[in-house]
Design a protein around this motif. Structure first.
Motif, PDB file in Angstrom:
ATOM      1  N   MET A   1       0.834  -1.198   0.000  1.00  0.00           N
ATOM      2  CA  MET A   1       0.000   0.000   0.000  1.00  0.00           C
ATOM      3  C   MET A   1       0.871   1.251   0.000  1.00  0.00           C
ATOM      4  SD  MET A   1      -2.655   1.346   2.908  1.00  0.00           S
ATOM      5  CE  MET A   1      -3.819   0.000   2.641  1.00  0.00           C
ATOM      6  N   ASN A   2       0.544   2.215  -0.873  1.00  0.00           N
ATOM      7  CA  ASN A   2       1.235   3.496  -0.890  1.00  0.00           C
ATOM      8  C   ASN A   2       0.570   4.425   0.119  1.00  0.00           C
ATOM      9  OD1 ASN A   2       2.171   6.149  -1.512  1.00  0.00           O
ATOM     10  ND2 ASN A   2       2.735   5.462  -3.552  1.00  0.00           N
ATOM     11  N   ILE A   3       1.359   4.906   1.072  1.00  0.00           N
ATOM     12  CA  ILE A   3       0.835   5.724   2.160  1.00  0.00           C
ATOM     13  C   ILE A   3       0.181   7.000   1.646  1.00  0.00           C
ATOM     14  CG2 ILE A   3       2.893   7.135   2.581  1.00  0.00           C
ATOM     15  CD1 ILE A   3       0.850   5.388   5.306  1.00  0.00           C
ATOM     16  N   MET A   4       0.563   7.428   0.440  1.00  0.00           N
ATOM     17  CA  MET A   4       0.031   8.673  -0.107  1.00  0.00           C
ATOM     18  C   MET A   4      -1.411   8.528  -0.587  1.00  0.00           C
ATOM     19  SD  MET A   4       2.650  10.416   0.510  1.00  0.00           S
ATOM     20  CE  MET A   4       2.186  11.984  -0.213  1.00  0.00           C
ATOM     21  N   GLU A   5      -1.903   7.321  -0.681  1.00  0.00           N
ATOM     22  CA  GLU A   5      -3.232   7.073  -1.241  1.00  0.00           C
ATOM     23  C   GLU A   5      -4.329   6.993  -0.190  1.00  0.00           C
ATOM     24  OE1 GLU A   5      -2.701   3.496  -3.453  1.00  0.00           O
ATOM     25  OE2 GLU A   5      -1.436   4.440  -5.008  1.00  0.00           O
ATOM     26  N   VAL A   6      -3.979   7.117   1.093  1.00  0.00           N
ATOM     27  CA  VAL A   6      -4.976   7.013   2.152  1.00  0.00           C
ATOM     28  C   VAL A   6      -4.909   8.237   3.059  1.00  0.00           C
ATOM     29  CG1 VAL A   6      -5.061   4.492   2.169  1.00  0.00           C
ATOM     30  CG2 VAL A   6      -3.373   5.664   3.586  1.00  0.00           C
ATOM     31  N   ASP A   7      -6.057   8.619   3.614  1.00  0.00           N
ATOM     32  CA  ASP A   7      -6.089   9.741   4.545  1.00  0.00           C
ATOM     33  C   ASP A   7      -5.478   9.325   5.879  1.00  0.00           C
ATOM     34  OD1 ASP A   7      -7.322  11.267   2.645  1.00  0.00           O
ATOM     35  OD2 ASP A   7      -9.329  11.113   3.512  1.00  0.00           O
ATOM     36  N   THR A   8      -4.754  10.242   6.480  1.00  0.00           N
ATOM     37  CA  THR A   8      -4.114   9.971   7.772  1.00  0.00           C
ATOM     38  C   THR A   8      -5.153   9.763   8.875  1.00  0.00           C
ATOM     39  OG1 THR A   8      -2.244  11.339   7.099  1.00  0.00           O
ATOM     40  CG2 THR A   8      -2.468  10.881   9.452  1.00  0.00           C
ATOM     41  N   VAL A   9      -6.230  10.538   8.829  1.00  0.00           N
ATOM     42  CA  VAL A   9      -7.316  10.469   9.811  1.00  0.00           C
ATOM     43  C   VAL A   9      -8.642  10.492   9.053  1.00  0.00           C
ATOM     44  CG1 VAL A   9      -8.344  11.524  11.873  1.00  0.00           C
ATOM     45  CG2 VAL A   9      -5.908  11.868  11.385  1.00  0.00           C
TER      46      VAL A   9
ATOM     47  N   ASP B   1      15.947  16.326   8.017  1.00  0.00           N
ATOM     48  CA  ASP B   1      16.588  16.091   9.314  1.00  0.00           C
ATOM     49  C   ASP B   1      15.964  14.855   9.954  1.00  0.00           C
ATOM     50  OD1 ASP B   1      18.266  18.225   9.243  1.00  0.00           O
ATOM     51  OD2 ASP B   1      17.186  19.451  10.688  1.00  0.00           O
ATOM     52  N   GLU B   2      16.767  13.989  10.558  1.00  0.00           N
ATOM     53  CA  GLU B   2      16.215  12.783  11.197  1.00  0.00           C
ATOM     54  C   GLU B   2      15.274  13.130  12.356  1.00  0.00           C
ATOM     55  OE1 GLU B   2      19.217  10.439  13.166  1.00  0.00           O
ATOM     56  OE2 GLU B   2      20.056  12.177  14.186  1.00  0.00           O
ATOM     57  N   THR B   3      15.571  14.216  13.082  1.00  0.00           N
ATOM     58  CA  THR B   3      14.734  14.734  14.173  1.00  0.00           C
ATOM     59  C   THR B   3      14.767  13.857  15.420  1.00  0.00           C
ATOM     60  OG1 THR B   3      13.231  15.504  12.410  1.00  0.00           O
ATOM     61  CG2 THR B   3      12.573  15.911  14.688  1.00  0.00           C
ATOM     62  N   ARG B   4      15.852  13.969  16.155  1.00  0.00           N
ATOM     63  CA  ARG B   4      15.975  13.297  17.444  1.00  0.00           C
ATOM     64  C   ARG B   4      15.033  13.926  18.475  1.00  0.00           C
ATOM     65  NH1 ARG B   4      17.439   9.088  19.334  1.00  0.00           N
ATOM     66  NH2 ARG B   4      18.597   9.948  21.074  1.00  0.00           N
ATOM     67  N   PRO B   5      14.560  13.202  19.500  1.00  0.00           N
ATOM     68  CA  PRO B   5      14.856  11.782  19.719  1.00  0.00           C
ATOM     69  C   PRO B   5      13.836  10.804  19.106  1.00  0.00           C
ATOM     70  CG  PRO B   5      13.753  12.655  21.634  1.00  0.00           C
ATOM     71  CD  PRO B   5      13.907  13.819  20.672  1.00  0.00           C
ATOM     72  N   LEU B   6      12.723  11.310  18.578  1.00  0.00           N
ATOM     73  CA  LEU B   6      11.687  10.392  18.102  1.00  0.00           C
ATOM     74  C   LEU B   6      11.776  10.090  16.616  1.00  0.00           C
ATOM     75  CD1 LEU B   6       8.586  11.589  20.173  1.00  0.00           C
ATOM     76  CD2 LEU B   6      10.125   9.673  20.594  1.00  0.00           C
ATOM     77  N   LEU B   7      12.727  10.714  15.929  1.00  0.00           N
ATOM     78  CA  LEU B   7      13.064  10.370  14.542  1.00  0.00           C
ATOM     79  C   LEU B   7      11.905  10.522  13.565  1.00  0.00           C
ATOM     80  CD1 LEU B   7      15.254   7.178  15.201  1.00  0.00           C
ATOM     81  CD2 LEU B   7      15.979   9.566  15.058  1.00  0.00           C
ATOM     82  N   GLN B   8      11.082  11.562  13.764  1.00  0.00           N
ATOM     83  CA  GLN B   8       9.951  11.755  12.854  1.00  0.00           C
ATOM     84  C   GLN B   8      10.419  12.044  11.425  1.00  0.00           C
ATOM     85  OE1 GLN B   8      10.319  13.354  15.822  1.00  0.00           O
ATOM     86  NE2 GLN B   8       8.363  13.626  16.864  1.00  0.00           N
ATOM     87  N   GLY B   9      11.554  12.721  11.296  1.00  0.00           N
ATOM     88  CA  GLY B   9      12.068  12.988   9.961  1.00  0.00           C
ATOM     89  C   GLY B   9      12.505  11.724   9.252  1.00  0.00           C
ATOM     90  N   ALA B  10      13.193  10.849   9.980  1.00  0.00           N
ATOM     91  CA  ALA B  10      13.682   9.598   9.396  1.00  0.00           C
ATOM     92  C   ALA B  10      12.549   8.605   9.163  1.00  0.00           C
ATOM     93  CB  ALA B  10      14.736   8.984  10.319  1.00  0.00           C
ATOM     94  N   ARG B  11      11.675   8.463  10.148  1.00  0.00           N
ATOM     95  CA  ARG B  11      10.635   7.434  10.063  1.00  0.00           C
ATOM     96  C   ARG B  11       9.450   7.852   9.201  1.00  0.00           C
ATOM     97  NH1 ARG B  11       7.666   6.379  13.866  1.00  0.00           N
ATOM     98  NH2 ARG B  11       7.947   8.273  15.113  1.00  0.00           N
ATOM     99  N   LEU B  12       9.127   9.147   9.211  1.00  0.00           N
ATOM    100  CA  LEU B  12       7.877   9.600   8.606  1.00  0.00           C
ATOM    101  C   LEU B  12       8.090  10.448   7.353  1.00  0.00           C
ATOM    102  CD1 LEU B  12       6.003  10.513  11.914  1.00  0.00           C
ATOM    103  CD2 LEU B  12       5.993   8.335  10.682  1.00  0.00           C
ATOM    104  N   THR B  13       8.843  11.554   7.478  1.00  0.00           N
ATOM    105  CA  THR B  13       8.997  12.433   6.323  1.00  0.00           C
ATOM    106  C   THR B  13       9.750  11.749   5.193  1.00  0.00           C
ATOM    107  OG1 THR B  13       8.967  14.367   7.763  1.00  0.00           O
ATOM    108  CG2 THR B  13       9.801  14.683   5.532  1.00  0.00           C
ATOM    109  N   ALA B  14      10.876  11.130   5.511  1.00  0.00           N
ATOM    110  CA  ALA B  14      11.630  10.426   4.469  1.00  0.00           C
ATOM    111  C   ALA B  14      10.778   9.329   3.837  1.00  0.00           C
ATOM    112  CB  ALA B  14      12.911   9.839   5.061  1.00  0.00           C
ATOM    113  N   PHE B  15       9.993   8.665   4.652  1.00  0.00           N
ATOM    114  CA  PHE B  15       9.136   7.572   4.183  1.00  0.00           C
ATOM    115  C   PHE B  15       8.073   8.076   3.215  1.00  0.00           C
ATOM    116  CE2 PHE B  15       5.235   4.983   5.207  1.00  0.00           C
ATOM    117  CZ  PHE B  15       5.612   3.857   4.494  1.00  0.00           C
ATOM    118  N   GLU B  16       7.373   9.146   3.583  1.00  0.00           N
ATOM    119  CA  GLU B  16       6.286   9.611   2.717  1.00  0.00           C
ATOM    120  C   GLU B  16       6.816  10.317   1.474  1.00  0.00           C
ATOM    121  OE1 GLU B  16       4.280  13.658   3.615  1.00  0.00           O
ATOM    122  OE2 GLU B  16       4.159  12.567   5.512  1.00  0.00           O
TER     123      GLU B  16
END
Length: 368
Positions: free
Chosen positions: A1-9, A198-213
């Protein structure tokens, strides 16, 4: 599934549930959660299963409607008391993002106006009112983020390098996002950008979420550690910094994910403009400056243990873990809203922005 094809909420009408993408599982697993009770909604917001100021606001609005369906009182005063109690409970989940309280207050105000202006004075009427307002908040988020993208796109050119921090992407909203909206809208127009996350420490939202989407959307994306921003700026790879925010003070100070103020200071050194992309719902004119913004502090384990197979800090070490920091308005080149781009002096610009909003009745859906 491509994350871009579904609404977040979104709202599941049949199941009477708020459906979210569990962002704590990304990028390894795309999992949807059905939130049906107050504790589940509160925990989803607090635990960052749903996060990002716009998405939190939409989740709270849809969630309050779902919880109102469970209130059986037929007397208005009793119904209102129960609704207010659960609204206050949801509002306690996170203190910094103003969209949370904004959405809940808007839902409450909608019901009060409906009741006192002679709407159907029964439970079915109250639920109808809340249902329609929640869906309007949901639809407005999509329209607002699209407009943010259009205004933000005017600040960059095809081929530009853009640096962003944390996740202010579509995962932080229903669609488009805030800071990433100019990228997505620009791509629809045929433009291409080089984006550094930016990876965005400490929860890594940049690495886990922005880079991913961004990767899922086909954007030329490079992930960097937070302390590498000066290096890519010095090499001339960055033309603009785009970030979101969780609260904007009346003087233009902004609270965003921890590390944003450092990024803005470094960008000033290299004469790179920093743009904060924020819907007007995030501008809090009741807050005079960044000094008045309550900054959420989170558990030390996020710094010392999370993401590691073994603890990476000595036992007993003191940890300071603020979730946000405040970027001074002097470091911000412009604040992009759905009604235009505000620039210093921000108090004056915001007056113009809100005048434009008031002129169209504050309804971007009508404009579109």
């Amino acid at each position: 599934m491509n994350i871009m094809e579904v609404d977040t909420v979104r709202l599941d009408e049949k199941k009477k549930a708020v459906v979210i993408i569990d962002q704590t599982r990304l990028p390894g697993q795309i999992e949807f959660l059905e939130l049906k009770n107050a504790e589940e909604i509160w925990r989803a917001i607090y635990l960052l299963q749903v996060r990002g100021a716009p998405a939190i606001g939409v989740c709270a609005a849809l969630g309050l409607y779902v919880l109102a369906e469970q209130i059986k009182e037929e007397d208005y005063e009793a119904f209102w008391a129960r609704l207010k109690k659960v609204s206050d409970y949801l509002n306690s989940s996170r203190p910094t993002a103003v969209n949370l309280s904004w959405a809940l207050e808007r839902m409450e105000r909608c019901l009060e106006i409906y009741h006192f202006n002679g709407g159907e004075d029964d439970r079915a009427g109250w639920l109808f009112c809340l249902h329609e307002e929640a869906l309007k908040i949901y639809a407005e988020d999509i329209a607002v983020c699209r407009r943010l993208g259009e205004y933000g796109m005017s600040l960059i050119r095809d081929g530009d390098g853009i640096l962003t921090h944390c996740n202010a992407g579509k995962l932080a909203a229903v669609r488009y996002g805030t800071a990433t909206a100019p990228i997505y809208v620009g791509m629809e127009a045929g433009n291409h950008y080089r984006v550094f996350c930016d990876e965005t420490r400490p929860l890594l939202q940049g690495a886990r979420l922005t880079a991913f989407e961004l990767q899922a959307a086909g954007v030329d994306t490079t992930l960097i550690c937070d302390n590498m921003s000066a290096s890519v700026m010095k090499r001339g790879w960055v033309d603009a910094v785009f970030v979101g925010c969780d609260r904007v003070a009346a003087n233009g100070d902004t609270a965003n994910k921890i590390g944003t103020s450092v990024l803005a200071a470094v960008a000033r050194q290299y004469k790179i403009p920093v743009y904060v992309v924020a819907p007007t719902s995030t501008i809090d004119m009741r807050t005079a400056s960044g000094d008045d913004i309550v900054i959420e502090e989170r558990k030390p384990e996020e710094v010392t243990e999370m993401w590691y197979s073994e603890r990476m800090a000595p036992e007993g070490i003191k940890v300071y873990n603020p979730a946000f920091d405040v970027t001074d308005h002097s470091l911000i080149a412009g604040i992009v809203t759905e009604y235009g781009i505000a620039r210093a002096p921000y108090a004056e610009s915001f007056r113009d922005i809100f005048a434009r909003k008031e002129a169209c009745g504050g309804d971007l859906l009508v404009q579109n």
